[in-house]
Design a protein around this motif. Structure first.
Motif, PDB file in Angstrom:
ATOM      1  N   ARG A  24       1.226  -1.035  -0.347  1.00 13.90           N
ATOM      2  CA  ARG A  24       0.386  -0.204  -0.071  1.00 13.90           C
ATOM      3  C   ARG A  24       1.056   0.955   0.202  1.00 13.90           C
ATOM      4  NH1 ARG A  24      -3.231  -2.258   5.052  1.00 13.90           N
ATOM      5  NH2 ARG A  24      -1.165  -0.943   5.642  1.00 13.90           N
ATOM      6  N   LYS A  25       2.053   1.222  -0.253  1.00 11.12           N
ATOM      7  CA  LYS A  25       2.496   2.274  -0.311  1.00 11.12           C
ATOM      8  C   LYS A  25       2.929   2.756  -1.428  1.00 11.12           C
ATOM      9  CE  LYS A  25       6.220   0.269   3.698  1.00 11.12           C
ATOM     10  NZ  LYS A  25       7.428   0.553   3.953  1.00 11.12           N
ATOM     11  N   HIS A  26       2.891   2.400  -2.139  1.00 14.40           N
ATOM     12  CA  HIS A  26       2.934   2.872  -3.235  1.00 14.40           C
ATOM     13  C   HIS A  26       2.110   2.934  -4.644  1.00 14.40           C
ATOM     14  CE1 HIS A  26       8.021   3.612  -3.700  1.00 14.40           C
ATOM     15  NE2 HIS A  26       7.859   2.590  -3.490  1.00 14.40           N
ATOM     16  N   LEU A  27       1.382   3.893  -5.015  1.00 14.19           N
ATOM     17  CA  LEU A  27       0.312   3.894  -6.344  1.00 14.19           C
ATOM     18  C   LEU A  27       0.887   2.676  -7.306  1.00 14.19           C
ATOM     19  CD1 LEU A  27      -2.802   4.210  -6.457  1.00 14.19           C
ATOM     20  CD2 LEU A  27      -1.452   6.612  -7.611  1.00 14.19           C
ATOM     21  N   LEU A  28       1.577   2.721  -7.612  1.00  7.26           N
ATOM     22  CA  LEU A  28       2.057   2.550  -9.062  1.00  7.26           C
ATOM     23  C   LEU A  28       1.950   0.465  -9.135  1.00  7.26           C
ATOM     24  CD1 LEU A  28       3.057   2.625 -12.083  1.00  7.26           C
ATOM     25  CD2 LEU A  28       5.636   2.486 -10.914  1.00  7.26           C
ATOM     26  N   SER A  29       2.396   0.313  -7.486  1.00  6.22           N
ATOM     27  CA  SER A  29       2.999  -1.367  -7.271  1.00  6.22           C
ATOM     28  C   SER A  29       1.133  -2.002  -6.860  1.00  6.22           C
ATOM     29  CB  SER A  29       3.549  -1.551  -5.672  1.00  6.22           C
ATOM     30  OG  SER A  29       2.886  -0.928  -4.882  1.00  6.22           O
ATOM     31  N   MET A  30       0.160  -0.943  -6.580  1.00  3.53           N
ATOM     32  CA  MET A  30      -1.183  -1.187  -7.022  1.00  3.53           C
ATOM     33  C   MET A  30      -1.552  -1.335  -8.054  1.00  3.53           C
ATOM     34  SD  MET A  30      -1.935   1.134  -3.560  1.00  3.53           S
ATOM     35  CE  MET A  30      -3.726   0.226  -3.313  1.00  3.53           C
ATOM     36  N   LEU A  31      -2.015  -0.196  -8.310  1.00  2.00           N
ATOM     37  CA  LEU A  31      -1.763  -0.425  -9.982  1.00  2.00           C
ATOM     38  C   LEU A  31      -1.620  -1.800 -11.056  1.00  2.00           C
ATOM     39  CD1 LEU A  31      -1.570   3.063 -11.383  1.00  2.00           C
ATOM     40  CD2 LEU A  31      -3.847   1.865 -10.661  1.00  2.00           C
ATOM     41  N   LEU A  32      -0.470  -1.906 -11.404  1.00  2.00           N
ATOM     42  CA  LEU A  32       0.441  -3.607 -11.386  1.00  2.00           C
ATOM     43  C   LEU A  32      -0.526  -4.334 -10.883  1.00  2.00           C
ATOM     44  CD1 LEU A  32       4.034  -2.534 -11.439  1.00  2.00           C
ATOM     45  CD2 LEU A  32       2.395  -2.862 -13.022  1.00  2.00           C
ATOM     46  N   SER A  33      -0.623  -4.362  -9.840  1.00  4.60           N
ATOM     47  CA  SER A  33      -1.153  -5.808  -8.813  1.00  4.60           C
ATOM     48  C   SER A  33      -2.772  -5.730  -9.060  1.00  4.60           C
ATOM     49  CB  SER A  33      -1.044  -5.784  -7.182  1.00  4.60           C
ATOM     50  OG  SER A  33      -1.728  -4.693  -7.121  1.00  4.60           O
ATOM     51  N   ILE A  81       1.841  12.434  -9.020  1.00  3.95           N
ATOM     52  CA  ILE A  81       3.489  12.889  -9.212  1.00  3.95           C
ATOM     53  C   ILE A  81       3.490  14.234  -9.021  1.00  3.95           C
ATOM     54  CG2 ILE A  81       5.321  12.395 -10.219  1.00  3.95           C
ATOM     55  CD1 ILE A  81       4.201   9.549 -10.866  1.00  3.95           C
ATOM     56  N   ARG A  82       2.858  14.793 -10.617  1.00  2.00           N
ATOM     57  CA  ARG A  82       3.038  16.352 -10.158  1.00  2.00           C
ATOM     58  C   ARG A  82       2.041  16.609  -9.568  1.00  2.00           C
ATOM     59  NH1 ARG A  82       0.146  17.215 -16.845  1.00  2.00           N
ATOM     60  NH2 ARG A  82       1.550  16.278 -17.862  1.00  2.00           N
ATOM     61  N   THR A  83       1.504  16.925  -8.665  1.00  2.00           N
ATOM     62  CA  THR A  83       1.782  17.304  -6.980  1.00  2.00           C
ATOM     63  C   THR A  83       1.963  17.189  -6.615  1.00  2.00           C
ATOM     64  OG1 THR A  83      -1.197  16.265  -6.816  1.00  2.00           O
ATOM     65  CG2 THR A  83      -1.430  17.845  -8.455  1.00  2.00           C
ATOM     66  N   HIS A  84       2.152  16.169  -6.171  1.00  2.00           N
ATOM     67  CA  HIS A  84       2.984  16.091  -4.974  1.00  2.00           C
ATOM     68  C   HIS A  84       4.910  15.168  -5.066  1.00  2.00           C
ATOM     69  CE1 HIS A  84      -0.476  16.024  -2.073  1.00  2.00           C
ATOM     70  NE2 HIS A  84      -1.380  14.998  -3.584  1.00  2.00           N
ATOM     71  N   GLY A  85       5.067  15.684  -5.758  1.00  2.00           N
ATOM     72  CA  GLY A  85       6.167  14.985  -6.368  1.00  2.00           C
ATOM     73  C   GLY A  85       6.877  13.276  -6.232  1.00  2.00           C
ATOM     74  N   ASN A  86       5.727  12.249  -5.405  1.00  3.05           N
ATOM     75  CA  ASN A  86       5.555  11.112  -5.459  1.00  3.05           C
ATOM     76  C   ASN A  86       4.929  10.144  -5.444  1.00  3.05           C
ATOM     77  OD1 ASN A  86       5.332  11.100  -3.383  1.00  3.05           O
ATOM     78  ND2 ASN A  86       7.733  11.332  -2.354  1.00  3.05           N
ATOM     79  N   ASP A  87       5.029   9.437  -5.547  1.00  2.52           N
ATOM     80  CA  ASP A  87       4.051   8.225  -5.739  1.00  2.52           C
ATOM     81  C   ASP A  87       3.903   7.474  -4.093  1.00  2.52           C
ATOM     82  OD1 ASP A  87       5.455   6.553  -5.466  1.00  2.52           O
ATOM     83  OD2 ASP A  87       4.834   4.924  -7.372  1.00  2.52           O
ATOM     84  N   TYR A  88       4.628   8.171  -2.417  1.00  5.93           N
ATOM     85  CA  TYR A  88       3.829   7.452  -1.591  1.00  5.93           C
ATOM     86  C   TYR A  88       2.467   7.921  -1.244  1.00  5.93           C
ATOM     87  CZ  TYR A  88       9.298   6.829  -1.449  1.00  5.93           C
ATOM     88  OH  TYR A  88      10.178   5.660  -1.597  1.00  5.93           O
ATOM     89  N   PHE A  89       2.040   6.545  -0.445  1.00  6.52           N
ATOM     90  CA  PHE A  89       0.894   7.725   0.296  1.00  6.52           C
ATOM     91  C   PHE A  89       0.959   7.841   1.320  1.00  6.52           C
ATOM     92  CE2 PHE A  89      -1.500   4.480  -2.392  1.00  6.52           C
ATOM     93  CZ  PHE A  89      -2.419   4.850  -3.082  1.00  6.52           C
TER      94      PHE A  89
END
Length: 97
Positions: A24-33, A81-89
């Protein structure tokens, strides 16, 4: 033989859902799963429709909706990523959005 395919694809779906819950830390890993789970559901649906001798039009509709889901997830990822700079929740607060 066909029940083995069912078991394999259900196991793939369960593994994808476990990875979705645990990462649940990265949005990209959640999207891949999520895409992995959709792929396993598509394979299960395709085999089921082939066994029942149904038309495969529904599988094409399922693929269309899964592509729309993937595009929506990527657009959310890019805007985050544009608004916060990364994909950490943990890096942003919901109250600030």
């Amino acid at each position: 033989m066909l029940t083995l395919y069912y078991v394999i694809f259900i196991f793939m779906f369960l593994i994808g859902s476990i990875v979705f819950v645990l990462n649940r830390k990265h949005l990209l890993s959640m999207l891949l799963s999520l895409e992995y789970m959709v792929l396993s559901l598509f394979c299960l649906l395709f085999i089921y429709l082939m066994i029942m001798n149904c038309q495969l039009f529904f599988s094409m509709m399922f693929l269309t909706f899964s592509v729309c889901e993937g595009a929506l997830g990527l657009s959310i990822l890019v805007s985050m990523i544009r608004t916060h700079g990364n994909d950490y929740f943990q890096s942003f607060s919901i109250l600030q959005c």
